[in-house]
Design a protein around this motif. Structure first.
Motif, short mmCIF file in Angstrom:
data_model
loop_
_atom_site.label_atom_id
_atom_site.label_comp_id
_atom_site.label_asym_id
_atom_site.label_seq_id
_atom_site.Cartn_x
_atom_site.Cartn_y
_atom_site.Cartn_z
N ASN A 68 36.62 -13.03 -19.28
CA ASN A 68 37.11 -14.32 -19.45
C ASN A 68 37.88 -14.30 -20.76
OD1 ASN A 68 37.19 -17.17 -20.95
ND2 ASN A 68 36.76 -17.65 -18.69
N ALA A 69 39.28 -14.60 -20.78
CA ALA A 69 40.01 -14.30 -21.68
C ALA A 69 39.76 -15.16 -22.96
CB ALA A 69 41.37 -14.53 -21.52
N ASP A 70 39.12 -16.44 -22.68
CA ASP A 70 38.68 -17.22 -23.82
C ASP A 70 37.55 -16.50 -24.61
OD1 ASP A 70 40.31 -19.36 -23.27
OD2 ASP A 70 39.21 -20.40 -21.77
N TYR A 71 36.75 -15.79 -23.75
CA TYR A 71 35.41 -15.33 -24.52
C TYR A 71 35.94 -14.15 -25.17
CZ TYR A 71 32.10 -18.40 -21.87
OH TYR A 71 31.51 -19.50 -21.43
N ALA A 72 36.81 -13.42 -24.74
CA ALA A 72 37.12 -12.30 -25.42
C ALA A 72 37.98 -12.52 -26.62
CB ALA A 72 38.00 -11.43 -24.46
N ALA A 73 38.76 -13.75 -26.49
CA ALA A 73 39.71 -14.16 -27.72
C ALA A 73 39.07 -14.67 -29.02
CB ALA A 73 40.74 -15.03 -27.34
N SER A 74 37.80 -15.29 -28.35
CA SER A 74 36.60 -15.96 -29.34
C SER A 74 36.04 -14.87 -30.10
CB SER A 74 36.03 -17.02 -28.72
OG SER A 74 35.13 -16.40 -28.08
N PHE A 75 35.54 -13.75 -29.59
CA PHE A 75 34.67 -12.93 -30.13
C PHE A 75 35.64 -11.98 -30.89
CE2 PHE A 75 31.76 -9.43 -30.67
CZ PHE A 75 30.64 -9.70 -29.92
N ILE A 76 37.06 -11.69 -30.62
CA ILE A 76 37.92 -11.10 -31.29
C ILE A 76 38.00 -11.67 -32.64
CG2 ILE A 76 40.31 -10.24 -31.74
CD1 ILE A 76 39.84 -9.09 -28.74
N SER A 77 38.28 -12.88 -32.51
CA SER A 77 38.85 -14.13 -33.74
C SER A 77 37.31 -14.00 -34.55
CB SER A 77 38.73 -15.51 -33.13
OG SER A 77 39.09 -16.41 -34.43
N GLY A 78 36.37 -13.95 -34.17
CA GLY A 78 34.88 -14.00 -35.05
C GLY A 78 34.90 -12.60 -35.60
N ALA A 79 35.16 -11.64 -34.96
CA ALA A 79 34.88 -10.19 -35.41
C ALA A 79 36.19 -10.04 -36.77
CB ALA A 79 35.22 -9.24 -34.39
N LEU A 80 37.00 -10.71 -36.57
CA LEU A 80 38.12 -10.56 -37.44
C LEU A 80 38.04 -11.74 -38.59
CD1 LEU A 80 41.30 -10.05 -35.47
CD2 LEU A 80 40.03 -8.17 -36.66
N GLU A 81 37.19 -12.41 -38.39
CA GLU A 81 36.76 -13.51 -39.60
C GLU A 81 38.26 -14.25 -39.66
OE1 GLU A 81 34.73 -12.36 -42.97
OE2 GLU A 81 32.90 -12.22 -41.67
N ALA A 82 38.78 -14.43 -38.45
CA ALA A 82 40.44 -15.12 -38.51
C ALA A 82 40.41 -16.51 -39.29
CB ALA A 82 40.83 -15.26 -37.07
N ASP A 83 41.68 -16.60 -39.77
CA ASP A 83 41.75 -17.90 -40.59
C ASP A 83 41.68 -18.83 -39.64
OD1 ASP A 83 42.03 -17.08 -43.56
OD2 ASP A 83 43.03 -15.48 -42.59
N LYS A 84 42.50 -18.78 -38.44
CA LYS A 84 42.58 -19.89 -37.31
C LYS A 84 42.47 -18.87 -36.18
CE LYS A 84 46.18 -22.95 -39.71
NZ LYS A 84 45.43 -24.24 -39.60
N PHE A 85 41.83 -19.76 -35.13
CA PHE A 85 41.76 -19.46 -33.74
C PHE A 85 42.49 -20.40 -33.13
CE2 PHE A 85 38.96 -19.29 -29.84
CZ PHE A 85 39.72 -18.32 -29.18
#
Length: 291
Positions: free
Chosen positions: A185-202
């Motif tokens: 699921n693209a939402d799950y993949a994106a959220s995991f990537i965002s968390g791993a990068l400690e993104a400033d914004k998702f």
């Protein structure tokens, strides 16, 4: 000229300089992928953010395109609990569509508009390490084929590209140590990537303005919501259907280290930029619940 377009003045644009060096992960999908005007505005927004020094990572979906090609191939679309049943034949088509057609069309579109975009599958350099997942239906464990969940992210691949001013464009196809491909699921993949990068914004581009307490009353749009409030609205049935996993992904991104999560209506012209400048849509913030 609309009020939203008027808000894109010079003073507002100068605010973007505050985000120089910040990392934004964008989940790109929904109706925006079939809306030429919205796509064009999206690319213009990306160009401006890129020019301001924002690090951009895009994770895309492609469900409607997959369904179209499965139909062309005479393969039946089957679903269990909102997830596509993905046997080996279906997975082959899913991978060709997501990592081939959709990914390369998007990457090419960004590139010809002057952006340094690199298209990646989650299988490239073990970018998305995945494992098979199952669905529970009426208390029974159901095997839905090559559908996976993210185990880990090889974030060094992404960071190396960002350090060299590239925009990674990632398809949500993961792999395991045995070489199997998994539809994620693209939402799950994106959220995991965002968390791993400690993104400033998702930034999650959706087909609605955000979260409403009454979907039929525009005045009930919530500017922000906490995890505890999300769970309460799910229990009340206010958040339902496909919005439930989307909100779960948003909360998971926060839990994993993302600093800010926003739901954006991707159908609106310059919706991405307007959200960043005016805090439009709904912001999911830490506080209670599944933190």
């Amino acid at each position: 000229m609309s009020n939203q377009e008027e808000s894109l003045n010079i003073e507002s644009l100068l605010k973007l300089s505050e985000f120089k060096g910040k990392t934004f992960v964008i989940k790109y999908g929904g109706s925006i992928m079939d809306n030429a005007e919205a796509q064009s505005a999206f690319i213009e927004d990306l160009k401006l953010l890129n020019a301001m020094g924002v690090n951009l990572v895009i994770v895309h979906g492609g469900g409607p395109e997959i369904s179209k090609w499965l139909q062309k191939a005479g393969v039946e679309n089957k679903w269990v609990k909102g997830l596509r049943v993905t046997d080996s034949e279906t997975m082959e088509i899913v991978e060709m569509v997501l990592s081939g057609s959709v990914n390369k069309k998007l990457t090419s579109n960004l590139s010809i508009n002057g952006l340094k975009a690199i298209g990646l599958s989650g299988k490239d350099s073990n970018l998305i390490n995945a494992r098979k997942t199952y669905v529970e239906d009426d208390g029974a464990k159901v095997d839905i084929g090559y559908v996976g969940e993210v185990v880990s992210i090889n974030k060094e691949v992404i960071l190396n590209l960002l350090d060299n001013d590239y925009i990674p464009v990632i398809s949500p196809v993961g792999g395991d140590s045995e070489g199997n491909s998994y539809n994620i699921n693209a939402d799950y993949a994106a959220s995991f990537i965002s968390g791993a990068l400690e993104a400033d914004k998702f930034l999650v581009m959706t087909d609605i303005d955000g979260v409403y307490t009454d979907i039929n009353d525009p005045s009930t749009l919530l500017p922000s919501i906490t995890a505890a409030e999300v769970n309460h609205l799910i229990d009340r049935g206010v958040i339902f259907g496909g919005m439930i996993p989307k909100m779960e992904c948003c909360m998971d991104a926060l839990h994993k280290g993302t600093k800010g999560v926003h739901l954006i209506d991707g159908r609106k012209k310059h919706g991405l930029l307007l959200n960043i400048l005016t805090e439009g849509g709904t912001k999911i913030i830490s506080g209670g619940g599944n933190e």
